[in-house]
Design a protein around this motif. Structure first.
Motif, PDB file in Angstrom:
ATOM      1  N   LEU A   1       0.810  -1.212   0.000  1.00  0.00           N
ATOM      2  CA  LEU A   1       0.000   0.000   0.000  1.00  0.00           C
ATOM      3  C   LEU A   1       0.848   1.269   0.000  1.00  0.00           C
ATOM      4  CD1 LEU A   1      -2.731  -1.073   2.588  1.00  0.00           C
ATOM      5  CD2 LEU A   1      -2.984  -0.899   0.098  1.00  0.00           C
ATOM      6  N   GLY A   2       2.172   1.116  -0.005  1.00  0.00           N
ATOM      7  CA  GLY A   2       3.068   2.269  -0.040  1.00  0.00           C
ATOM      8  C   GLY A   2       3.137   3.021   1.270  1.00  0.00           C
ATOM      9  N   ALA A   3       2.943   2.305   2.389  1.00  0.00           N
ATOM     10  CA  ALA A   3       2.887   2.968   3.692  1.00  0.00           C
ATOM     11  C   ALA A   3       4.190   2.858   4.474  1.00  0.00           C
ATOM     12  CB  ALA A   3       1.746   2.384   4.518  1.00  0.00           C
ATOM     13  N   LEU A   4       5.246   2.312   3.855  1.00  0.00           N
ATOM     14  CA  LEU A   4       6.520   2.143   4.561  1.00  0.00           C
ATOM     15  C   LEU A   4       7.512   3.206   4.127  1.00  0.00           C
ATOM     16  CD1 LEU A   4       6.916  -1.746   4.370  1.00  0.00           C
ATOM     17  CD2 LEU A   4       5.700  -0.367   6.068  1.00  0.00           C
ATOM     18  N   THR A   5       8.367   3.597   5.059  1.00  0.00           N
ATOM     19  CA  THR A   5       9.340   4.653   4.762  1.00  0.00           C
ATOM     20  C   THR A   5      10.667   4.109   4.251  1.00  0.00           C
ATOM     21  OG1 THR A   5      10.015   4.592   7.091  1.00  0.00           O
ATOM     22  CG2 THR A   5       8.358   6.231   6.456  1.00  0.00           C
ATOM     23  N   GLY A   6      10.931   2.818   4.419  1.00  0.00           N
ATOM     24  CA  GLY A   6      12.187   2.252   3.967  1.00  0.00           C
ATOM     25  C   GLY A   6      12.477   0.935   4.642  1.00  0.00           C
ATOM     26  N   PRO A   7      13.591   0.294   4.310  1.00  0.00           N
ATOM     27  CA  PRO A   7      13.911  -1.031   4.869  1.00  0.00           C
ATOM     28  C   PRO A   7      14.132  -1.022   6.375  1.00  0.00           C
ATOM     29  CG  PRO A   7      15.752  -0.160   3.576  1.00  0.00           C
ATOM     30  CD  PRO A   7      14.593   0.726   3.315  1.00  0.00           C
ATOM     31  N   ALA A   8      14.436   0.131   6.960  1.00  0.00           N
ATOM     32  CA  ALA A   8      14.653   0.186   8.412  1.00  0.00           C
ATOM     33  C   ALA A   8      13.398  -0.183   9.187  1.00  0.00           C
ATOM     34  CB  ALA A   8      15.125   1.584   8.822  1.00  0.00           C
ATOM     35  N   VAL A   9      12.247  -0.125   8.527  1.00  0.00           N
ATOM     36  CA  VAL A   9      11.004  -0.473   9.220  1.00  0.00           C
ATOM     37  C   VAL A   9      10.973  -1.950   9.605  1.00  0.00           C
ATOM     38  CG1 VAL A   9       9.583  -1.151   7.242  1.00  0.00           C
ATOM     39  CG2 VAL A   9       8.519   0.039   9.174  1.00  0.00           C
ATOM     40  N   LEU A  10      11.858  -2.758   9.014  1.00  0.00           N
ATOM     41  CA  LEU A  10      11.951  -4.162   9.423  1.00  0.00           C
ATOM     42  C   LEU A  10      12.335  -4.291  10.893  1.00  0.00           C
ATOM     43  CD1 LEU A  10      13.702  -5.738   6.292  1.00  0.00           C
ATOM     44  CD2 LEU A  10      11.306  -5.946   6.980  1.00  0.00           C
ATOM     45  N   TRP A  11      13.076  -3.321  11.413  1.00  0.00           N
ATOM     46  CA  TRP A  11      13.391  -3.333  12.840  1.00  0.00           C
ATOM     47  C   TRP A  11      12.129  -3.141  13.673  1.00  0.00           C
ATOM     48  CZ3 TRP A  11      17.466  -5.283  14.994  1.00  0.00           C
ATOM     49  CH2 TRP A  11      18.670  -5.315  14.297  1.00  0.00           C
ATOM     50  N   ALA A  12      11.170  -2.425  13.107  1.00  0.00           N
ATOM     51  CA  ALA A  12       9.901  -2.260  13.821  1.00  0.00           C
ATOM     52  C   ALA A  12       9.238  -3.615  14.024  1.00  0.00           C
ATOM     53  CB  ALA A  12       8.980  -1.317  13.048  1.00  0.00           C
ATOM     54  N   TRP A  13       9.375  -4.517  13.044  1.00  0.00           N
ATOM     55  CA  TRP A  13       8.833  -5.875  13.193  1.00  0.00           C
ATOM     56  C   TRP A  13       9.502  -6.591  14.373  1.00  0.00           C
ATOM     57  CZ3 TRP A  13      11.259 -10.645  12.930  1.00  0.00           C
ATOM     58  CH2 TRP A  13      10.414 -11.758  12.832  1.00  0.00           C
ATOM     59  N   VAL A  14      10.807  -6.453  14.486  1.00  0.00           N
ATOM     60  CA  VAL A  14      11.549  -7.102  15.573  1.00  0.00           C
ATOM     61  C   VAL A  14      11.066  -6.590  16.927  1.00  0.00           C
ATOM     62  CG1 VAL A  14      13.821  -7.409  16.626  1.00  0.00           C
ATOM     63  CG2 VAL A  14      13.573  -7.484  14.131  1.00  0.00           C
ATOM     64  N   PHE A  15      10.946  -5.269  17.052  1.00  0.00           N
ATOM     65  CA  PHE A  15      10.589  -4.699  18.345  1.00  0.00           C
ATOM     66  C   PHE A  15       9.111  -4.913  18.669  1.00  0.00           C
ATOM     67  CE2 PHE A  15      14.331  -1.819  17.335  1.00  0.00           C
ATOM     68  CZ  PHE A  15      15.198  -2.544  18.147  1.00  0.00           C
ATOM     69  N   ALA A  16       8.274  -4.937  17.649  1.00  0.00           N
ATOM     70  CA  ALA A  16       6.863  -5.250  17.889  1.00  0.00           C
ATOM     71  C   ALA A  16       6.722  -6.690  18.384  1.00  0.00           C
ATOM     72  CB  ALA A  16       6.047  -5.043  16.618  1.00  0.00           C
ATOM     73  N   LEU A  17       7.500  -7.593  17.809  1.00  0.00           N
ATOM     74  CA  LEU A  17       7.486  -8.984  18.255  1.00  0.00           C
ATOM     75  C   LEU A  17       7.964  -9.097  19.695  1.00  0.00           C
ATOM     76  CD1 LEU A  17       7.127 -11.995  17.696  1.00  0.00           C
ATOM     77  CD2 LEU A  17       9.431 -12.016  16.680  1.00  0.00           C
ATOM     78  N   LEU A  18       8.995  -8.335  20.057  1.00  0.00           N
ATOM     79  CA  LEU A  18       9.493  -8.348  21.431  1.00  0.00           C
ATOM     80  C   LEU A  18       8.429  -7.832  22.393  1.00  0.00           C
ATOM     81  CD1 LEU A  18      11.722  -8.690  23.546  1.00  0.00           C
ATOM     82  CD2 LEU A  18      12.582  -6.412  22.900  1.00  0.00           C
ATOM     83  N   ALA A  19       7.747  -6.742  22.026  1.00  0.00           N
ATOM     84  CA  ALA A  19       6.709  -6.183  22.894  1.00  0.00           C
ATOM     85  C   ALA A  19       5.553  -7.159  23.053  1.00  0.00           C
ATOM     86  CB  ALA A  19       6.220  -4.852  22.332  1.00  0.00           C
ATOM     87  N   GLY A  20       5.134  -7.785  21.940  1.00  0.00           N
ATOM     88  CA  GLY A  20       4.042  -8.748  22.008  1.00  0.00           C
ATOM     89  C   GLY A  20       4.403  -9.965  22.833  1.00  0.00           C
ATOM     90  N   THR A  21       5.640 -10.426  22.726  1.00  0.00           N
ATOM     91  CA  THR A  21       6.083 -11.584  23.500  1.00  0.00           C
ATOM     92  C   THR A  21       6.182 -11.247  24.981  1.00  0.00           C
ATOM     93  OG1 THR A  21       7.311 -12.425  21.589  1.00  0.00           O
ATOM     94  CG2 THR A  21       7.911 -13.303  23.740  1.00  0.00           C
ATOM     95  N   ALA A  22       6.623 -10.029  25.303  1.00  0.00           N
ATOM     96  CA  ALA A  22       6.690  -9.599  26.702  1.00  0.00           C
ATOM     97  C   ALA A  22       5.297  -9.598  27.322  1.00  0.00           C
ATOM     98  CB  ALA A  22       7.319  -8.210  26.794  1.00  0.00           C
ATOM     99  N   PHE A  23       4.335  -9.055  26.595  1.00  0.00           N
ATOM    100  CA  PHE A  23       2.958  -9.050  27.084  1.00  0.00           C
ATOM    101  C   PHE A  23       2.436 -10.479  27.215  1.00  0.00           C
ATOM    102  CE2 PHE A  23      -1.624  -9.001  26.089  1.00  0.00           C
ATOM    103  CZ  PHE A  23      -2.082  -8.206  27.134  1.00  0.00           C
ATOM    104  N   SER A  24       2.704 -11.302  26.210  1.00  0.00           N
ATOM    105  CA  SER A  24       2.207 -12.671  26.209  1.00  0.00           C
ATOM    106  C   SER A  24       2.770 -13.463  27.379  1.00  0.00           C
ATOM    107  CB  SER A  24       2.576 -13.360  24.890  1.00  0.00           C
ATOM    108  OG  SER A  24       2.136 -14.690  24.867  1.00  0.00           O
TER     109      SER A  24
END
Length: 272
Positions: A148-171
């Motif tokens: 959908l063209g909503a990403l700013t660049g490849p660095a957003v892949l780190w957002a996936w890593v940190f989102a996974l960490l936050a979700g796992t911490a909550f879980s």
């Protein structure tokens, strides 16, 4: 010299290594999921994408780029944070009703500890499965956002890593808490009074500075706020080393606390 041994299942007396035991537990979840994935497809995959369309492109079309969005379009500003809130919301069901069912309704945990698996290994398998599910759902979300063209660049892949960490911490924390529940009456309250406030009031959709200052400490103790700060900072290149270490340390501590408590509560409830 003291020899370290792996605890044996009290049901069988057979020793199973922790890695193999975790994999066996994950495999059992996968065998069920590949036959029943349609039942959770909307909440896991389609729901977050529709929310992105509604908030990012619908509501977001009325928000002009400015200081609050770092000069980016609203949808670009939203995606890293929405990854985190999606992880929290998806982890909520897998860490409450799914776990409670395995204790009380389907009783699959009881079947597992009748094999060489120990209660602690069953817990490790559940938490690992939750993390794998989260990683897959977030990857799909990120791929759709890219199309959908909503990403700013490849660095957003780190957002996936940190989102996974936050979700796992909550879980990890919620799975441990669920192991202490005898009824499911508290789960709706968890969603309404914990998950939804974490979604709405931790800076994902509007700056926290717009909220009363007394609410800020409440946001700071949530995994969502730490995940959002990490995800946005990594995606947009504004994350300093001190902030990185602080946020990661807090989320990692939640994982450790959840793991220690979860192992204890699973053993207390399932040991035979």
């Amino acid at each position: 010299m003291t020899r370290t041994t792996i605890p044996a299942s009290r049901s069988t007396g057979v020793v199973v290594g922790p890695v193999r035991a975790t994999w066996l537990s994950v495999e059992s979840h996968w065998l069920w999921y590949r036959r029943n994935w349609r039942s959770s497809a909307f909440s896991t995959f389609l729901g977050p994408v529709l929310f992105l369309l509604a908030m990012g492109f619908g509501f977001g079309s009325q928000v002009r780029p400015g200081a609050a969005t770092g000069g980016l379009s609203y949808v670009e500003h939203l995606v890293p944070a929405l990854l985190v809130t999606t992880a929290i919301q998806n982890a909520n069901f897998d860490s409450t009703y799914a776990v409670f069912s395995a204790f009380k309704w389907s009783k699959t945990y009881w079947g597992a500890v009748a094999t060489p698996l120990t209660p602690g290994q069953v817990f490790a398998g559940q938490l690992t499965w939750n993390a794998l599910r989260l990683g897959a759902s977030l990857a799909v979300f990120l791929a759709v956002a890219g199309l959908l063209g909503a990403l700013t660049g490849p660095a957003v892949l780190w957002a996936w890593v940190f989102a996974l960490l936050a979700g796992t911490a909550f879980s990890a924390v919620v799975v441990a808490w669920t192991a202490t529940r005898r009824t499911d009456s508290a789960f709706n309250g968890l969603f309404r009074f914990v998950v939804m406030p974490m979604t709405l009031f931790t800076g994902a959709f509007f700056p926290m500075s717009d909220l009363p200052s007394w609410t800020w400490p409440l946001a700071w103790i949530t995994p969502a706020w730490h995940g959002i700060e990490l995800s946005r900072g990594a995606a947009f290149g504004t994350l300093g080393p001190v902030a990185l270490l602080g946020h990661v340390a807090y989320l990692s501590a939640l994982v450790v606390v959840g793991a220690v408590l979860g192992r204890r509560y699973f053993t207390r409830r399932l040991a035979v």
